[in-house]
Scaffold this motif. Sequence first.
Motif, short mmCIF file in Angstrom:
data_model
loop_
_atom_site.label_atom_id
_atom_site.label_comp_id
_atom_site.label_asym_id
_atom_site.label_seq_id
_atom_site.Cartn_x
_atom_site.Cartn_y
_atom_site.Cartn_z
N SER A 1 0.83 -1.20 0.00
CA SER A 1 0.00 0.00 0.00
C SER A 1 0.87 1.25 0.00
O SER A 1 2.03 1.22 0.37
CB SER A 1 -0.93 0.00 1.21
OG SER A 1 -0.18 0.05 2.39
N CYS A 2 0.24 2.32 -0.42
CA CYS A 2 0.93 3.60 -0.53
C CYS A 2 0.79 4.34 0.80
O CYS A 2 -0.31 4.56 1.27
CB CYS A 2 0.33 4.42 -1.67
SG CYS A 2 0.94 6.11 -1.71
N ARG A 3 1.91 4.74 1.36
CA ARG A 3 1.87 5.46 2.63
C ARG A 3 1.34 6.87 2.46
O ARG A 3 0.91 7.49 3.41
CB ARG A 3 3.27 5.53 3.23
CG ARG A 3 3.87 4.18 3.51
CD ARG A 3 4.01 3.94 4.99
NE ARG A 3 4.21 2.53 5.23
CZ ARG A 3 5.33 2.02 5.70
NH1 ARG A 3 6.34 2.80 5.99
NH2 ARG A 3 5.43 0.73 5.90
N ALA A 4 1.39 7.37 1.24
CA ALA A 4 0.96 8.74 1.01
C ALA A 4 -0.55 8.84 0.77
O ALA A 4 -1.23 9.67 1.35
CB ALA A 4 1.71 9.34 -0.17
N CYS A 5 -1.08 7.94 -0.08
CA CYS A 5 -2.50 8.09 -0.42
C CYS A 5 -3.34 6.88 -0.01
O CYS A 5 -4.56 6.90 -0.10
CB CYS A 5 -2.69 8.35 -1.91
SG CYS A 5 -2.51 6.86 -2.93
N GLY A 6 -2.71 5.81 0.42
CA GLY A 6 -3.47 4.65 0.89
C GLY A 6 -3.85 3.66 -0.18
O GLY A 6 -4.49 2.64 0.11
N HIS A 7 -3.47 3.92 -1.43
CA HIS A 7 -3.81 3.01 -2.51
C HIS A 7 -3.23 1.62 -2.27
O HIS A 7 -2.08 1.47 -1.88
CB HIS A 7 -3.27 3.58 -3.84
CG HIS A 7 -3.51 2.69 -5.01
ND1 HIS A 7 -4.75 2.55 -5.57
CD2 HIS A 7 -2.68 1.87 -5.70
CE1 HIS A 7 -4.67 1.70 -6.57
NE2 HIS A 7 -3.43 1.26 -6.67
N VAL A 8 -4.08 0.57 -2.47
CA VAL A 8 -3.63 -0.80 -2.28
C VAL A 8 -3.53 -1.49 -3.64
O VAL A 8 -4.43 -1.37 -4.47
CB VAL A 8 -4.62 -1.57 -1.37
CG1 VAL A 8 -4.22 -3.04 -1.28
CG2 VAL A 8 -4.66 -0.95 0.01
N HIS B 1 6.72 3.40 -7.90
CA HIS B 1 5.95 4.59 -7.53
C HIS B 1 4.47 4.22 -7.49
O HIS B 1 4.02 3.34 -8.22
CB HIS B 1 6.16 5.72 -8.54
CG HIS B 1 7.52 6.29 -8.47
ND1 HIS B 1 8.61 5.70 -9.10
CD2 HIS B 1 8.00 7.40 -7.84
CE1 HIS B 1 9.69 6.42 -8.86
NE2 HIS B 1 9.36 7.45 -8.09
N CYS B 2 3.72 4.90 -6.66
CA CYS B 2 2.30 4.63 -6.56
C CYS B 2 1.61 4.97 -7.88
O CYS B 2 1.74 6.09 -8.37
CB CYS B 2 1.70 5.45 -5.43
SG CYS B 2 -0.10 5.40 -5.40
N PRO B 3 0.87 4.03 -8.47
CA PRO B 3 0.23 4.30 -9.75
C PRO B 3 -0.85 5.38 -9.64
O PRO B 3 -1.28 5.94 -10.64
CB PRO B 3 -0.38 2.95 -10.15
CG PRO B 3 -0.37 2.12 -8.92
CD PRO B 3 0.66 2.66 -8.00
N LYS B 4 -1.27 5.68 -8.42
CA LYS B 4 -2.35 6.64 -8.26
C LYS B 4 -1.81 8.05 -8.00
O LYS B 4 -2.20 9.00 -8.67
CB LYS B 4 -3.25 6.22 -7.10
CG LYS B 4 -4.62 6.84 -7.14
CD LYS B 4 -5.55 6.14 -6.17
CE LYS B 4 -6.74 7.01 -5.87
NZ LYS B 4 -7.31 6.68 -4.56
N CYS B 5 -0.90 8.18 -7.06
CA CYS B 5 -0.45 9.53 -6.70
C CYS B 5 1.02 9.78 -7.02
O CYS B 5 1.52 10.89 -6.86
CB CYS B 5 -0.72 9.81 -5.23
SG CYS B 5 0.45 9.03 -4.11
N GLY B 6 1.72 8.74 -7.43
CA GLY B 6 3.11 8.95 -7.83
C GLY B 6 4.12 8.93 -6.69
O GLY B 6 5.31 9.04 -6.91
N SER B 7 3.65 8.80 -5.47
CA SER B 7 4.58 8.79 -4.33
C SER B 7 5.49 7.58 -4.42
O SER B 7 5.13 6.53 -4.92
CB SER B 7 3.77 8.73 -3.03
OG SER B 7 4.59 8.27 -1.98
N LYS B 8 6.72 7.71 -3.90
CA LYS B 8 7.61 6.56 -3.94
C LYS B 8 7.54 5.74 -2.65
O LYS B 8 8.20 4.72 -2.51
CB LYS B 8 9.04 6.99 -4.24
CG LYS B 8 9.62 7.94 -3.23
CD LYS B 8 11.05 8.32 -3.61
CE LYS B 8 11.62 9.19 -2.51
NZ LYS B 8 12.94 9.67 -2.74
ZN ZN Z 1 -0.25 6.84 -3.54
#
Ligand code: ZN
Length: 751
Positions: A448-455, A487-494
Motif C-alpha cells: 500500500s501507498c503510505r501517502a494516499c493509501g492506494h492498495v 511509484h504509486c500508480p495513483k499519486c506517484g509517491s515513492k
Molecule cells: Zn499513492
Amino acid sequence: MNNTGEEWYANIIIDISHEKVDRPFQYKIPRALQDKIKVGMEVIIPFGRGNAKRHGYVIEVTNQAECAIERLKEITDLVIDSVSLEANLIQLAGWMKETYGSTMIAALKTVLPAKQKYRAIEKKTVHLLLSISEAEELVQYYKKKHQVGRERLLTQLMIEQDLPQELITGRLQVPVKTIQAMAEQGILQVIVQSNYRNPILHPSAKEEKKRLSAAQQAIVEDVLSGVPLSLIHGITGSGKTEVYMEIIAGMIDRGKQAIVLIPEIALTYQTVLRFYKRFGERISVMNSKLSAGERYDQFERARHGELDIIIGPRSALFTPFSNLGVIIIDEEHENSYKSETMPRYHARETAIQIASMYGASVVCGSATPSLELYYMTKQGKCRLYELQERLTGGTLPKVYTVDLREELKRGNRSIFSRQLSDLIAERLESGQQSMLFLNRRGYAGFISCRACGHVMKCPHCDVSLSEHKNGRLTCHYCGYEEPMVSHCPKCGSKYITGFKAGTQQIVETLQKQFPGVRVLRMDADTTRTKGSYEKILSSFANGEADILVGTQMIVKGHDFPNVTLVGVLAADLSLCSNDYRAGERTFQLLTQAAGRAGRGQLPGEVVIQTYQPEHYSIVHAAKQDYKGFYEEEILYRELMSYPPIAQMMVVLISSKEEEKGLQLARKLATRLEEQSTVYVDQRSGRRRCQVVGPAKASIGKIQDIYRTVLYVKHPEYEVLITMKDQLELYTKTMELKTETIQFDFNPMNTY
Ligand code: ZN
Ligand code: ADP
Ligand code: ZN
C-alpha cells in the motif's frame, strides 16, 4: 408423502457406484407403497427389455415425473429390513443433501468412493538385516552422500527394525525404488504376507499399554458404557490419544470398528506409528493424496472385515464398516473438518449423524474446543471430560505479552521486540531451539501507498497482490502477476511498500542480527513440493537449525523437546480479518503456539507481540485460559446473533456481470425478507429472523466472476433449511443464465 391422490415417483439407482449415480431411473410408486418408501430403501423393480427383477436403491422421492407417465414402470416391491451398507450410505447422502443444501448426486459422490476393481492387497513389511552398529555406520555414509531418503529410512529402521511398507512410502516419503535398491544390497528385506490378520510387527516393537490415570480410566469406562457424544478438553500431552486408543481397544473387544479423524497436517509419521504399534496391521491410513482407486481399496478392505481402524482426514468418515463402534475426532476445532466444496458438510455434525445410524459413539478432543461443541456441553447435549495435566512432564510455559506500540515509542522499529531479541540470543548461546510464528491467518500481505493509501490489487479477483522475492506481485487466487511498482500508480509517491514481515523477511532479519544463525523456514512456499513439510520438521527435530520460522503450519503436529522459546510476531494480524470467528481463531492459534514451548525437560517461554494487548483473545491465550475466553466470546456471539447462538445461512450469488448479480441478490433479499416475516417471537412480537445484505463478498471477484453475499440468521437450523428450499423453488421460476446461487450453513471461512 401422503395419499392425496397425487402420483409419486422414485428415482432409483440399480448399481450403486460412484459413476452410476448420475444415471438414476425413474419408477412409479404404487399406491400401496406410497407411505412406506423412503430414500435409501432397497426395492425390487422390473428392469430392461425382459423386465427382469433387479434390486435397486431409492435415492430420491418426487412428485415430478421426468417423462410421460405411461412410459414409467412401477416398483414391484420393497425389500423389508434392508439394512445394507448401501442403504445406510444413501440415507446419509439424503441427510447431507437436506442439511447442507447440496444436490443428491453431489452428496452421493461424497459418500461413495469411485469404483475400481478390488484386488486383495498384500501386506509388505520392511525388516532391517543389519546390526545396529552396522546401520549406524551406513547412516553416517548416507548423510555424507546426501542420500536423505535412505538416511531417513535407515534411521527409523534402527529404532523399529520392522516397518509397514505403506508407512515408509507414505509418511516417510521414501519411494519403493529406494526400498528395492536397499533390499538388493542386503540392507533390508521386504516380507510379503497376504494374510492380513496376523500382526507381524516385531513383538519388541509393540507399544506397551500404559496404565491409565484415574481420570483417563473414568473417561474410557464412561464412553464404553454408551455415551453418544463427548468432548475431551485437554491440552496437548494430557493423554487424550491414550484414551482414544483404549476406547478403540474396548470397541474391538466388542467386535466393533473405529474411525479416527485427524487433521491432515497432524497425521505425522509419529502419530500413525503409535497406532500401528498398538493395534498391529488391522489399521489403514488415509490421506488426501490417495488416488480414487487406493481409497476404494481401503473401503473394500473395511467392507470385507479386514480392518478394525481407519485413520484419516474428514473423508475417512465414509468408510463402510459393518459394525461401527466409535468415531474419534481429534483437534475437533480444526477448520479442515468443514468441506469447502458441495456438499459443504462439517465432519463433526456428519459424524454425529453417522453414529446415530449405527448406534455408535462420537468422541471429540481438543485443547481449544470449538465454540459450537463447548456450547453443546453447556446445553447438556455433549458430555464434557477434562484432562488437566501434561503427562510428558514439562511445565506450562511462561508467557509475556509485548505491546508493539510501546516498542515503537521507544524507538525500536525492528520486527523483534527487545525482549524477544534478548531471549533469542540467550537460546543461541545455550544451544536451545526457538520457533518464530507469524500469524498471517486471514491476512493478505498487501502493498500500500503510505501517502494516499492506494492498495495494489488483482484486476481479476479483487484481492490484494502479495510481493514476492522475484520482485513481482502475485495474486494467490488466480496466479496473476505483475512487476513490483516503484511509484504509486495513483499519486506517484515513492513510499509504496508492504507490511515487511513475511517469513522470508524474518529469516533475513535474523541472519543480519545474529550472524551465523541456522534458520529453517516453513510456509506455503517452502512446502509446495511433496514431502518437504516432513523434511523441514525432521531436520529441525534433528537439531539442524537453531530457529524455525513459519506460518500456522508450525504450531501443529510435531513435538520438539529442545524448543524452549516461542515468539509470536504479530498476534493480532488474524484479528483484523472480517470474519466473526477471528477472535476464536486467534485464541486457538496463540494457545497452540504457546503450547510448543517447553515440551521436554527444559522450561519454556513465550513472547506474544501485539498491537492490541488488551484484546480478550490475547489476554486469555496468554493465560492459557480457555474458559475465560469462552465466556467472553459467547457473549459476543449472543450480542451479534452469531453461531452457535443463532444459525447462519450464506447465500452466495455469482455472476459474470456485476450489475446482474447485484440485481438478483436484491431480489433474493426482498424475497427472504418476505419469507422471514412469519418468524416472530410470540411474546415480544420481535422478528426472529434477520436478513443481512446484499453485500459484495470479501473476495468480490474470482476469475472475473462477481460474488455477492446475503446472510440469513435464525436461532433454528430447520427454519433456515425451509427458507433455503423456498428460495430454491422461487429461483426455479426465474430463468437464470449466467448467475449461480450457492448455500452454505454456519461457514468456517469468509466469503
Ligand atoms: Zn499513492
Ligand atoms: P494428547 O493426545 O492429549 O496429546 P497423549 O495421549 O499423546 O496426549 O499423551 C502424551 C504423552 O503421555 C504420550 O507420550 C503418552 O505415551 C504419555 N501418556 C499418556 N497417558 C499416560 C499414562 N497413563 N501413563 C503414562 N504415560 C502416559
Ligand atoms: Zn487474481
